[in-house]
Write an enzyme that holds these catalytic residues in place. Structure first.
Site, mmCIF file in Angstrom:
data_model
loop_
_atom_site.group_PDB
_atom_site.id
_atom_site.type_symbol
_atom_site.label_atom_id
_atom_site.label_comp_id
_atom_site.label_asym_id
_atom_site.label_seq_id
_atom_site.Cartn_x
_atom_site.Cartn_y
_atom_site.Cartn_z
ATOM 1 N N ARG A 103 0.859 -1.180 0.000
ATOM 2 C CA ARG A 103 0.000 0.000 0.000
ATOM 3 C C ARG A 103 0.899 1.234 0.000
ATOM 4 O O ARG A 103 2.040 1.189 0.467
ATOM 5 C CB ARG A 103 -0.902 0.011 1.230
ATOM 6 N N LYS A 154 -1.469 -3.006 8.210
ATOM 7 C CA LYS A 154 -2.525 -2.584 9.119
ATOM 8 C C LYS A 154 -2.370 -3.288 10.466
ATOM 9 O O LYS A 154 -2.037 -4.456 10.526
ATOM 10 C CB LYS A 154 -3.892 -2.904 8.511
ATOM 11 N N HIS A 178 -3.136 2.375 -5.533
ATOM 12 C CA HIS A 178 -3.816 1.088 -5.350
ATOM 13 C C HIS A 178 -3.926 0.326 -6.675
ATOM 14 O O HIS A 178 -4.066 -0.893 -6.682
ATOM 15 C CB HIS A 178 -5.202 1.310 -4.733
ATOM 16 N N ARG A 207 -1.075 -1.917 -6.771
ATOM 17 C CA ARG A 207 -1.288 -3.047 -5.851
ATOM 18 C C ARG A 207 -2.214 -4.078 -6.493
ATOM 19 O O ARG A 207 -1.961 -5.283 -6.434
ATOM 20 C CB ARG A 207 -1.876 -2.523 -4.539
ATOM 21 N N HIS A 215 -3.234 -9.495 3.572
ATOM 22 C CA HIS A 215 -4.665 -9.611 3.873
ATOM 23 C C HIS A 215 -4.876 -10.502 5.087
ATOM 24 O O HIS A 215 -4.258 -11.565 5.197
ATOM 25 C CB HIS A 215 -5.410 -10.236 2.677
ATOM 26 N N TYR A 262 -9.310 -11.720 -6.613
ATOM 27 C CA TYR A 262 -8.390 -11.774 -7.743
ATOM 28 C C TYR A 262 -8.542 -13.077 -8.520
ATOM 29 O O TYR A 262 -8.222 -13.136 -9.702
ATOM 30 C CB TYR A 262 -6.951 -11.604 -7.260
#
Length: 307
Positions: free
Chosen positions: A157, A180, A252, A255, A278, A287
């Site tokens: 990111r 995150k 993004h 990404r 993730h 995806y």
């Protein structure tokens, strides 16, 4: 219990989110708005006691959010209503864990079904044009090329990329990314990104660092401070304009392109999940659908009896 007491519980939950999850000010403001709407709705229905809230009440609240304005509703989009539902569920879970309520009535609260949003990925040829447009031997050009090569090579990111420190380049072909929740992951870099990063570190970053106060950030601005998110965004926009791409490009986008191209190349979804950082494989599986759609389109165009 009065309305004021329910509001205090809401503020306690927001403080809990601040301490336990370290949410940004913007995220906290969103939670505060969502839950204020919820408690105001309950008060309008004559309910201010947490234990008096029932499952039908919470579901009626969700219906009210989506109802047309002509019928007294809020007429919110599915995504906005789904976000509020998540806030309400979190609030009730908190009250349940704190012993304020006897039961969490939002366990079965349903949210509006959101359409699957397919990531918009560049083609490999478009990525090549973009990265070629970032070429050049000036210090800023070396930095820009290194940044964009790293974004595409790692799937990081933009906040993760500009948050990298020099020490996070743990090997020539590996970087340590903080995602995150401050979760760390190690991501490999291909030879093109390695070469671009080497050129930047040797020929450009020392010049920028000499103008600053010793920032440990990997990517620096021309005055020696850490490169900002806005500056990184502007870099990408300038390069995309030079590349004359006929599609919108954001950090993004790179990404999404990273993940899509990996999946098209046969990478396992669990590997892509780990590389992207993730928490759930279900997030990564979108995806897989991108790849299936590409196969379906190619079949329709190529097979003599497809139509």
């Amino acid at each position: 219990m009065s309305r004021a007491a329910l509001d205090r519980l809401r503020e306690q939950y927001l403080r809990h989110l601040t301490i336990e999850r370290g949410l940004s000010a913007n995220s906290l403001d969103a939670y505060r708005r969502d839950l204020a709407r919820y408690t105001e709705y309950l008060a309008g229905e004559g309910t201010t006691e947490p234990n008096a809230i029932t499952a039908p009440m919470t579901q009626a609240f969700m219906s009210w959010l989506r109802a047309p304005a002509t019928e007294g509703g809020c007429e919110l989009s599915a995504s906005s209503a789904a976000r509020i539902a998540s806030s309400v569920r979190g609030f009730h879970k908190f009250m349940d864990e704190e012993g304020v309520i006897d039961d969490d009535v939002t366990r079965d609260l349903t949210s509006p079904k959101l359409p699957a949003r397919l990531p918009k990925a560049l083609t490999i040829e478009q990525v090549q044009r973009l990265l070629d447009a970032a070429g050049g031997d000036e210090p800023e050009q070396l930095r820009d090329r290194a940044l964009l090569e790293l974004l595409y090579a790692s799937g990081a990111r933009i906040s993760e990329a500009i948050g990298l420190a020099v020490d996070d380049v743990i090997d020539r072909d590996m970087i340590r990314v903080r995602g995150k929740g401050d979760k760390q992951r190690v991501v490999p870099l291909g030879s093109f990104a390695q070469d671009a990063l080497d050129a930047y570190l040797v020929r450009a970053r020392p010049l920028f660092a000499a103008r600053g106060s010793g920032s440990p950030a990997l990517f620096l601005g021309v005055r020696g401070g850490a490169l900002s998110r806005n500056s990184a965004w502007n870099i990408l926009q300038r390069v995309a304009e030079r590349a004359e791409l006929d599609v919108h490009v954001s950090p993004h986008t790179l990404r999404h392109s990273f993940a899509t191209h990996l999946m098209q190349g046969g990478a396992d979804v669990r590997v892509v999940q780990e590389l992207l950082g993730h928490a759930s494989v279900s997030t990564t599986q979108i995806y897989t659908k991108v790849t299936v759609d590409a196969l379906r389109e190619m079949y329709a165009l190529s097979h003599p009896r497809a139509r």
